[in-house]
Design a protein around this motif. Sequence first.
Motif, PDB file in Angstrom:
ATOM      1  N   GLY A 176      -0.123  15.043  10.313  1.00 29.21           N
ATOM      2  CA  GLY A 176      -0.127  14.650  11.718  1.00 29.21           C
ATOM      3  C   GLY A 176      -0.174  13.153  11.927  1.00 29.21           C
ATOM      4  N   TRP A 177      -1.088  12.491  11.232  1.00 32.06           N
ATOM      5  CA  TRP A 177      -1.191  11.049  11.395  1.00 32.06           C
ATOM      6  C   TRP A 177       0.012  10.341  10.783  1.00 32.06           C
ATOM      7  N   GLY A 178       0.531  10.905   9.678  1.00 32.17           N
ATOM      8  CA  GLY A 178       1.729  10.325   9.088  1.00 32.17           C
ATOM      9  C   GLY A 178       2.947  10.543   9.963  1.00 32.17           C
ATOM     10  N   ALA A 188       5.381   6.062  16.750  1.00 34.11           N
ATOM     11  CA  ALA A 188       5.143   4.620  16.671  1.00 34.11           C
ATOM     12  C   ALA A 188       6.460   3.861  16.679  1.00 34.11           C
ATOM     13  N   ALA A 189       7.459   4.400  15.964  1.00 32.04           N
ATOM     14  CA  ALA A 189       8.776   3.767  15.954  1.00 32.04           C
ATOM     15  C   ALA A 189       9.384   3.765  17.356  1.00 32.04           C
ATOM     16  N   SER A 190       9.263   4.894  18.062  1.00 28.19           N
ATOM     17  CA  SER A 190       9.822   4.988  19.414  1.00 28.19           C
ATOM     18  C   SER A 190       9.177   4.003  20.373  1.00 28.19           C
ATOM     19  N   GLY A 191       7.860   3.804  20.223  1.00 31.62           N
ATOM     20  CA  GLY A 191       7.156   2.919  21.142  1.00 31.62           C
ATOM     21  C   GLY A 191       7.240   1.454  20.773  1.00 31.62           C
ATOM     22  N   ALA A 192       7.135   1.143  19.466  1.00 33.11           N
ATOM     23  CA  ALA A 192       7.012  -0.248  19.041  1.00 33.11           C
ATOM     24  C   ALA A 192       8.340  -0.943  18.786  1.00 33.11           C
ATOM     25  N   LEU A 193       9.300  -0.240  18.190  1.00 33.75           N
ATOM     26  CA  LEU A 193      10.522  -0.924  17.757  1.00 33.75           C
ATOM     27  C   LEU A 193      11.366  -1.485  18.903  1.00 33.75           C
ATOM     28  N   PRO A 194      11.498  -0.783  20.058  1.00 27.43           N
ATOM     29  CA  PRO A 194      12.219  -1.428  21.165  1.00 27.43           C
ATOM     30  C   PRO A 194      11.540  -2.715  21.631  1.00 27.43           C
ATOM     31  N   THR A 203      -2.836   7.930   1.731  1.00 23.75           N
ATOM     32  CA  THR A 203      -1.650   8.767   1.626  1.00 23.75           C
ATOM     33  C   THR A 203      -1.012   9.034   2.982  1.00 23.75           C
ATOM     34  N   TRP A 204      -1.826   9.266   4.023  1.00 26.40           N
ATOM     35  CA  TRP A 204      -1.196   9.454   5.337  1.00 26.40           C
ATOM     36  C   TRP A 204      -0.534   8.163   5.797  1.00 26.40           C
ATOM     37  N   LEU A 205      -1.082   7.027   5.401  1.00 27.26           N
ATOM     38  CA  LEU A 205      -0.457   5.758   5.787  1.00 27.26           C
ATOM     39  C   LEU A 205       0.891   5.583   5.075  1.00 27.26           C
ATOM     40  N   ALA A 206       0.980   6.026   3.809  1.00 27.60           N
ATOM     41  CA  ALA A 206       2.264   5.983   3.102  1.00 27.60           C
ATOM     42  C   ALA A 206       3.295   6.847   3.828  1.00 27.60           C
ATOM     43  N   PHE A 207       2.860   8.027   4.257  1.00 24.95           N
ATOM     44  CA  PHE A 207       3.752   8.925   4.995  1.00 24.95           C
ATOM     45  C   PHE A 207       4.129   8.320   6.345  1.00 24.95           C
ATOM     46  N   PHE A 208       3.168   7.717   7.025  1.00 24.29           N
ATOM     47  CA  PHE A 208       3.398   7.060   8.314  1.00 24.29           C
ATOM     48  C   PHE A 208       4.505   6.012   8.174  1.00 24.29           C
ATOM     49  N   ILE A 209       4.398   5.175   7.151  1.00 20.37           N
ATOM     50  CA  ILE A 209       5.385   4.113   6.940  1.00 20.37           C
ATOM     51  C   ILE A 209       6.757   4.707   6.638  1.00 20.37           C
ATOM     52  N   SER A 210       6.775   5.776   5.823  1.00 21.80           N
ATOM     53  CA  SER A 210       8.064   6.393   5.510  1.00 21.80           C
ATOM     54  C   SER A 210       8.731   6.949   6.767  1.00 21.80           C
ATOM     55  N   PHE A 211       7.935   7.462   7.704  1.00 21.06           N
ATOM     56  CA  PHE A 211       8.502   8.005   8.940  1.00 21.06           C
ATOM     57  C   PHE A 211       8.948   6.907   9.898  1.00 21.06           C
ATOM     58  N   VAL A 212       8.236   5.801   9.919  1.00 19.56           N
ATOM     59  CA  VAL A 212       8.683   4.669  10.733  1.00 19.56           C
ATOM     60  C   VAL A 212      10.061   4.211  10.258  1.00 19.56           C
ATOM     61  N   VAL A 213      10.215   4.109   8.930  1.00 18.46           N
ATOM     62  CA  VAL A 213      11.509   3.712   8.362  1.00 18.46           C
ATOM     63  C   VAL A 213      12.574   4.754   8.673  1.00 18.46           C
ATOM     64  N   ILE A 219      14.090   9.028   2.137  1.00 14.51           N
ATOM     65  CA  ILE A 219      12.693   8.624   2.328  1.00 14.51           C
ATOM     66  C   ILE A 219      11.913   9.684   3.096  1.00 14.51           C
ATOM     67  N   GLY A 220      12.630  10.538   3.820  1.00 13.99           N
ATOM     68  CA  GLY A 220      11.962  11.627   4.524  1.00 13.99           C
ATOM     69  C   GLY A 220      11.340  12.651   3.597  1.00 13.99           C
ATOM     70  N   ALA A 221      11.716  12.602   2.314  1.00 16.33           N
ATOM     71  CA  ALA A 221      11.148  13.530   1.333  1.00 16.33           C
ATOM     72  C   ALA A 221       9.741  13.134   0.924  1.00 16.33           C
ATOM     73  N   GLY A 222       9.283  11.961   1.330  1.00 15.03           N
ATOM     74  CA  GLY A 222       7.952  11.490   0.957  1.00 15.03           C
ATOM     75  C   GLY A 222       6.845  12.430   1.375  1.00 15.03           C
ATOM     76  N   PHE A 223       7.070  13.171   2.446  1.00 13.10           N
ATOM     77  CA  PHE A 223       6.066  14.111   2.940  1.00 13.10           C
ATOM     78  C   PHE A 223       5.593  15.069   1.848  1.00 13.10           C
TER      79      PHE A 223
END
Length: 492
Positions: free
Chosen positions: A146-148, A154-160, A21-31, A117-121
């Motif tokens: 927190g982990w999500g 992760a988006a700030s660091g990886a996407l650029p 579940t935290w991974l689902a939230f993590f992905i939603s926040f990356v998006v 998608i931010g409502a996934g939390f």
Amino acid sequence: MSNPTFNLLSFSGKMKILHMTWLAFFISFVVWFSHAPLMLAIGKTLNLTDSQIKTILILNVALTIPARIAIGILVDKFGPKRTYSLLLGLGSIPCFMFAFAESFEQLALARFLLGFIGAGFVIGIRMVGEWFPARQIGIAEGVYGGWGNFGSAAASGALPLIALLFGGDEGWRYAVASTGAIALVYAFIYYFSVSDTPKGSTYFKPKKSGAMEVTGVGDLIFYIGMTVPLYAALSLLIWKLSPAGVNMLPGNIAYAIHAFVWVLFLYNVYKIFQVNKDHVFEPVEEIHRYKFKQVAILNLSYLITFGSELAVVSMLPLFFFNTFHETQGVTMVQAGLLGGSFAFMNMVARPGGGWFSDRFGRKLSLTIVASGVLIGFLCMSQINSNWPVSAAVGVTLACSFFVQAGCGAVFAMVPLIKRRMTGQIAGMVGAYGNVGGVVFLTVLSFVTPAEFFLAIGAVAFFVLIAVQFIDEPKGHMAEVLEDGTVEMIEVN
């Protein structure tokens, strides 16, 4: 943070549910935050003005306000498994739209829709609340949140870096699109990997849907009053998009949308009354009562914690770039990495806030974090180009710690109010976080970053006072099984 019954290295039973579940939230926040570290490149490709960039930042959090309310209702009715899977799958569509937009208007529409998608939390709050006992609910929700939430860092660091890997001026498009593809795939993985409750447990549903149940006339009035800021924030956004703001919406259309928003408010008031009319004017047994002030104070606490996080995470890469580019040569990629430092603390601070709340009390933890948020933003308001970058990052991390710990402390308490309405309570509390984001980002469009940080600190002071009126959860909350049997759920 691990013991024989809470082992983060385990991937079975309730721990499997937590990790999935935290991974689902993590992905939603990356998006959701895929745009923030790439806005300079996006602006260059589409020739966006500063005003248009700020509009994109505000649009990113707008739809999430009503979406969190709606998702809270849906998750209580249909369960987190189906709701989360559907949200991730549908959320990939506007992500692809954003990635391949050719104009500001297309970009703005896609970013507005992506706010959903931010409502996934909210969904995960109910899922985790079903699987963990009260003595572990704080740390479990903290790990989930927190982990999500770390998805934004992760988006700030990886996407650029991903954008650079694809190369060219439009590498950002492929970086954003890759996040949508991941969300689409994980929607199916999540659906076939989890269940809503442990085997043999009951998934309690509200007696009526469409609004929260309250247990007194005073609470009914309080509830209606607390819905007003949700619609006021939407009106604020429309005003920002009208000719009085960035002139994206013609005046007559803006007025029409304003009217529609407040018609929705009246309909919401009608639904609140309909859900509560049959019981609120009659005496309610003590074991079935709860105080709406608990929800209201948590709303305000999340406004200042997650609301400030939303606003700061969105503006921080540009803030670091504009502050330190000329004096210390900070590049766009470095600014993205530095901007991610605010959300970096999510990994430990949010679980830490939940753990502290479990161990030492919900009210004490909220008091401490509200104080830390106040002091932290007062310190951030002093950052300028003469500071060493390391000192600026250090202050940012310290402030972030209390912001993230505060989010953990808030949702350590949300599942302990009324089990069958956890999704709706989490939806309203979560929506207030987005209200904070909209309000603070609107303030930013009129003032300097230093004044922006001071404004957040001022709101934190008033929240600190409000927290002193919250009641520590104790004893049990009652839920009724389908056969009429009352089940008592421990909240200590």
